[in-house]
Scaffold this motif. Structure first.
Motif, PDB file in Angstrom:
ATOM      1  N   THR A 105       0.865  -1.171   0.000  1.00 57.27           N
ATOM      2  CA  THR A 105       0.000   0.000   0.000  1.00 57.27           C
ATOM      3  C   THR A 105       0.908   1.229   0.000  1.00 57.27           C
ATOM      4  O   THR A 105       1.110   1.874   1.023  1.00 57.27           O
ATOM      5  CB  THR A 105      -0.925   0.004   1.242  1.00 57.27           C
ATOM      6  OG1 THR A 105      -1.433  -1.312   1.442  1.00 57.27           O
ATOM      7  CG2 THR A 105      -2.070   0.967   1.060  1.00 57.27           C
ATOM      8  N   LEU A 106       1.440   1.577  -1.146  1.00 55.05           N
ATOM      9  CA  LEU A 106       2.569   2.494  -1.246  1.00 55.05           C
ATOM     10  C   LEU A 106       2.289   3.878  -0.692  1.00 55.05           C
ATOM     11  O   LEU A 106       3.158   4.491  -0.080  1.00 55.05           O
ATOM     12  CB  LEU A 106       2.991   2.606  -2.723  1.00 55.05           C
ATOM     13  CG  LEU A 106       3.552   1.313  -3.313  1.00 55.05           C
ATOM     14  CD1 LEU A 106       3.686   1.454  -4.823  1.00 55.05           C
ATOM     15  CD2 LEU A 106       4.886   0.967  -2.693  1.00 55.05           C
ATOM     16  N   HIS A 107       1.069   4.402  -0.908  1.00 60.73           N
ATOM     17  CA  HIS A 107       0.781   5.757  -0.470  1.00 60.73           C
ATOM     18  C   HIS A 107       0.461   5.823   1.015  1.00 60.73           C
ATOM     19  O   HIS A 107       0.155   6.889   1.534  1.00 60.73           O
ATOM     20  CB  HIS A 107      -0.381   6.338  -1.278  1.00 60.73           C
ATOM     21  CG  HIS A 107      -1.672   5.599  -1.130  1.00 60.73           C
ATOM     22  ND1 HIS A 107      -1.841   4.322  -1.607  1.00 60.73           N
ATOM     23  CD2 HIS A 107      -2.843   5.945  -0.547  1.00 60.73           C
ATOM     24  CE1 HIS A 107      -3.065   3.915  -1.331  1.00 60.73           C
ATOM     25  NE2 HIS A 107      -3.691   4.877  -0.689  1.00 60.73           N
ATOM     26  N   ARG A 108       0.526   4.676   1.715  1.00 60.43           N
ATOM     27  CA  ARG A 108       0.199   4.675   3.140  1.00 60.43           C
ATOM     28  C   ARG A 108       1.337   4.099   3.984  1.00 60.43           C
ATOM     29  O   ARG A 108       1.103   3.507   5.025  1.00 60.43           O
ATOM     30  CB  ARG A 108      -1.074   3.866   3.385  1.00 60.43           C
ATOM     31  CG  ARG A 108      -2.272   4.411   2.627  1.00 60.43           C
ATOM     32  CD  ARG A 108      -3.505   3.636   2.983  1.00 60.43           C
ATOM     33  NE  ARG A 108      -4.503   3.753   1.944  1.00 60.43           N
ATOM     34  CZ  ARG A 108      -5.589   3.005   1.884  1.00 60.43           C
ATOM     35  NH1 ARG A 108      -5.808   2.084   2.786  1.00 60.43           N
ATOM     36  NH2 ARG A 108      -6.474   3.170   0.918  1.00 60.43           N
ATOM     37  N   ILE A 109       2.556   4.246   3.530  1.00 56.07           N
ATOM     38  CA  ILE A 109       3.697   3.822   4.342  1.00 56.07           C
ATOM     39  C   ILE A 109       3.936   4.915   5.388  1.00 56.07           C
ATOM     40  O   ILE A 109       4.304   6.038   5.040  1.00 56.07           O
ATOM     41  CB  ILE A 109       4.952   3.628   3.478  1.00 56.07           C
ATOM     42  CG1 ILE A 109       4.696   2.549   2.417  1.00 56.07           C
ATOM     43  CG2 ILE A 109       6.145   3.258   4.353  1.00 56.07           C
ATOM     44  CD1 ILE A 109       5.824   2.384   1.429  1.00 56.07           C
ATOM     45  N   PRO A 110       3.712   4.613   6.678  1.00 53.92           N
ATOM     46  CA  PRO A 110       3.801   5.678   7.684  1.00 53.92           C
ATOM     47  C   PRO A 110       5.208   5.853   8.230  1.00 53.92           C
ATOM     48  O   PRO A 110       6.058   4.965   8.124  1.00 53.92           O
ATOM     49  CB  PRO A 110       2.867   5.170   8.783  1.00 53.92           C
ATOM     50  CG  PRO A 110       3.022   3.679   8.711  1.00 53.92           C
ATOM     51  CD  PRO A 110       3.282   3.340   7.253  1.00 53.92           C
ATOM     52  N   VAL A 111       5.443   7.023   8.819  1.00 53.37           N
ATOM     53  CA  VAL A 111       6.645   7.240   9.610  1.00 53.37           C
ATOM     54  C   VAL A 111       6.192   7.494  11.044  1.00 53.37           C
ATOM     55  O   VAL A 111       5.106   8.025  11.276  1.00 53.37           O
ATOM     56  CB  VAL A 111       7.472   8.441   9.097  1.00 53.37           C
ATOM     57  CG1 VAL A 111       7.984   8.173   7.704  1.00 53.37           C
ATOM     58  CG2 VAL A 111       6.668   9.731   9.128  1.00 53.37           C
ATOM     59  N   GLU A 112       7.012   7.077  12.000  1.00 50.44           N
ATOM     60  CA  GLU A 112       6.664   7.344  13.393  1.00 50.44           C
ATOM     61  C   GLU A 112       6.886   8.820  13.703  1.00 50.44           C
ATOM     62  O   GLU A 112       7.638   9.512  13.017  1.00 50.44           O
ATOM     63  CB  GLU A 112       7.490   6.457  14.323  1.00 50.44           C
ATOM     64  CG  GLU A 112       7.114   4.988  14.219  1.00 50.44           C
ATOM     65  CD  GLU A 112       7.781   4.131  15.278  1.00 50.44           C
ATOM     66  OE1 GLU A 112       8.532   4.684  16.119  1.00 50.44           O
ATOM     67  OE2 GLU A 112       7.542   2.907  15.285  1.00 50.44           O
ATOM     68  N   LYS A 222      -1.255   3.432  -9.342  1.00 49.69           N
ATOM     69  CA  LYS A 222      -0.361   3.021  -8.256  1.00 49.69           C
ATOM     70  C   LYS A 222       1.026   3.652  -8.428  1.00 49.69           C
ATOM     71  O   LYS A 222       1.664   4.049  -7.450  1.00 49.69           O
ATOM     72  CB  LYS A 222      -0.238   1.503  -8.216  1.00 49.69           C
ATOM     73  CG  LYS A 222      -1.490   0.791  -7.729  1.00 49.69           C
ATOM     74  CD  LYS A 222      -1.265  -0.711  -7.685  1.00 49.69           C
ATOM     75  CE  LYS A 222      -2.510  -1.432  -7.178  1.00 49.69           C
ATOM     76  NZ  LYS A 222      -2.308  -2.915  -7.146  1.00 49.69           N
ATOM     77  N   THR A 223       1.498   3.719  -9.669  1.00 51.11           N
ATOM     78  CA  THR A 223       2.809   4.306  -9.929  1.00 51.11           C
ATOM     79  C   THR A 223       2.811   5.791  -9.583  1.00 51.11           C
ATOM     80  O   THR A 223       3.767   6.305  -8.974  1.00 51.11           O
ATOM     81  CB  THR A 223       3.187   4.121 -11.410  1.00 51.11           C
ATOM     82  OG1 THR A 223       3.171   2.727 -11.731  1.00 51.11           O
ATOM     83  CG2 THR A 223       4.571   4.684 -11.695  1.00 51.11           C
ATOM     84  N   ARG A 224       1.754   6.490  -9.942  1.00 51.71           N
ATOM     85  CA  ARG A 224       1.658   7.914  -9.622  1.00 51.71           C
ATOM     86  C   ARG A 224       1.624   8.144  -8.119  1.00 51.71           C
ATOM     87  O   ARG A 224       2.294   9.036  -7.590  1.00 51.71           O
ATOM     88  CB  ARG A 224       0.409   8.507 -10.281  1.00 51.71           C
ATOM     89  CG  ARG A 224       0.525   8.641 -11.794  1.00 51.71           C
ATOM     90  CD  ARG A 224      -0.787   9.012 -12.425  1.00 51.71           C
ATOM     91  NE  ARG A 224      -0.630   9.323 -13.843  1.00 51.71           N
ATOM     92  CZ  ARG A 224      -1.641   9.458 -14.706  1.00 51.71           C
ATOM     93  NH1 ARG A 224      -2.886   9.290 -14.278  1.00 51.71           N
ATOM     94  NH2 ARG A 224      -1.409   9.745 -15.967  1.00 51.71           N
ATOM     95  N   ARG A 225       0.849   7.332  -7.421  1.00 53.26           N
ATOM     96  CA  ARG A 225       0.762   7.480  -5.963  1.00 53.26           C
ATOM     97  C   ARG A 225       2.106   7.172  -5.311  1.00 53.26           C
ATOM     98  O   ARG A 225       2.497   7.816  -4.337  1.00 53.26           O
ATOM     99  CB  ARG A 225      -0.313   6.556  -5.410  1.00 53.26           C
ATOM    100  CG  ARG A 225      -1.731   6.996  -5.736  1.00 53.26           C
ATOM    101  CD  ARG A 225      -2.733   6.019  -5.140  1.00 53.26           C
ATOM    102  NE  ARG A 225      -4.104   6.377  -5.463  1.00 53.26           N
ATOM    103  CZ  ARG A 225      -5.153   5.648  -5.126  1.00 53.26           C
ATOM    104  NH1 ARG A 225      -4.984   4.520  -4.454  1.00 53.26           N
ATOM    105  NH2 ARG A 225      -6.372   6.042  -5.457  1.00 53.26           N
ATOM    106  N   ALA A 226       2.809   6.175  -5.824  1.00 57.95           N
ATOM    107  CA  ALA A 226       4.102   5.805  -5.253  1.00 57.95           C
ATOM    108  C   ALA A 226       5.093   6.959  -5.381  1.00 57.95           C
ATOM    109  O   ALA A 226       5.832   7.277  -4.432  1.00 57.95           O
ATOM    110  CB  ALA A 226       4.648   4.563  -5.953  1.00 57.95           C
ATOM    111  N   PHE A 227       5.109   7.608  -6.541  1.00 55.69           N
ATOM    112  CA  PHE A 227       6.039   8.720  -6.748  1.00 55.69           C
ATOM    113  C   PHE A 227       5.667   9.895  -5.851  1.00 55.69           C
ATOM    114  O   PHE A 227       6.538  10.524  -5.235  1.00 55.69           O
ATOM    115  CB  PHE A 227       6.031   9.144  -8.219  1.00 55.69           C
ATOM    116  CG  PHE A 227       7.061  10.182  -8.542  1.00 55.69           C
ATOM    117  CD1 PHE A 227       8.406   9.841  -8.599  1.00 55.69           C
ATOM    118  CD2 PHE A 227       6.689  11.494  -8.789  1.00 55.69           C
ATOM    119  CE1 PHE A 227       9.371  10.803  -8.893  1.00 55.69           C
ATOM    120  CE2 PHE A 227       7.649  12.462  -9.086  1.00 55.69           C
ATOM    121  CZ  PHE A 227       8.989  12.114  -9.137  1.00 55.69           C
TER     122      PHE A 227
END
Length: 266
Positions: A105-112, A222-227
């Motif tokens: 889920t590329l656009h939802r990779i969180p950071v703490e 998905k590619t656009r969201r990832a970038f």
């Protein structure tokens, strides 16, 4: 006006469809506790009454000054337009979630939260940076249509036994951590953050480049969201963006020329 106040003035708390007066009042109180004053409520599902004022205690001025942004209807497409317009006002838009999404889920990779603050500390003109902290409603958190519009996702580490924080508690923790960033000294970061509008130009070039390639249709979005997600997490500087724009501009021109040759071939 001191640097700390300048920073606090740039931070906005955005609540998307909050539904409990007590939580909204508690959010206002937490904001005043730590010196923040800009509250935006997107399509609140409850009116502000005595309960909200009672929970706010001495922060009723935060409630009175809150900006209300309604949704025109229940269609997701219309909600997305409202959020996109709102988020364009900010340099950094950080959504919050208790969920740790899979890497697919590329656009939802969180950071703490700690990593988010470390990134902010490297920004040269942090006190002049407009930051939005976006929180979802008490039952559902941020819905997919909203998650897709934020620049990045921030999470507060909690116990696996009960990872979901109360809305007001989550806001309080985030604002406390942000206030510490400016409480003792002005951050002396080395990155001159690229303006949001110019970052959007880079995203437009990338979108155009994707459309000119042979990217399979089911992978285009998905590619656009990832970038977009990668650019947001990288805190791209003005100098970096200047260099990238030149390369992407030439790449788009070359791709167009190649496409024209192919289309014109006998």
């Amino acid at each position: 006006m001191g640097a700390e106040q300048l920073f606090n003035d740039g931070v906005h708390v955005i609540l998307v469809e909050p539904e409990k007066e007590g939580n909204i009042g508690s959010v206002a109180r937490a904001m005043k506790n730590f010196g923040f004053k800009h509250l935006i409520m997107v399509n609140p599902l409850v009116s502000m009454g005595e309960e909200a004022k009672n929970y706010a205690v001495h922060a009723t001025d935060i409630l009175a000054g809150a900006e209300l942004v309604p949704f025109p209807c229940e269609e997701e497409a219309a909600k997305v337009v409202v959020l996109k317009t709102l988020f364009k006002r900010f340099d950094i838009v950080a959504g919050t979630s208790c969920k740790i999404f899979k890497e697919r889920t590329l656009h939802r990779i969180p950071v703490e939260m700690d990593a988010f603050l470390a990134d902010l500390s490297r920004i040269a003109n942090l006190q002049g940076t407009r930051i939005a902290l976006v929180f979802g409603n008490e039952r559902t958190g941020l819905m997919n249509y909203a998650l897709n519009q934020v620049d990045q996702l921030v999470t507060i580490p909690t116990s696996d036994a009960y990872p979901s924080l109360n809305l007001a508690h989550a806001v309080t923790i985030c604002l406390y951590e942000l206030s510490k960033l400016m409480s003792t000294t002005v951050p002396r970061g080395e990155i001159s953050l690229a303006p949001k509008l110019k970052q959007d130009v880079l995203l437009d070039y990338f979108d155009e480049l994707v459309s000119l390639t042979r990217t399979p249709p089911h992978k285009v979005e998905k590619t656009r969201r990832a970038f977009k997600s990668m650019v947001a997490r990288s805190r791209v500087s003005s100098r970096e963006l200047f260099l990238l724009l030149g390369v992407f501009r030439m790449a788009v021109d070359l791709a167009k020329a190649g496409r024209a040759c192919i289309d014109g071939a006998p």
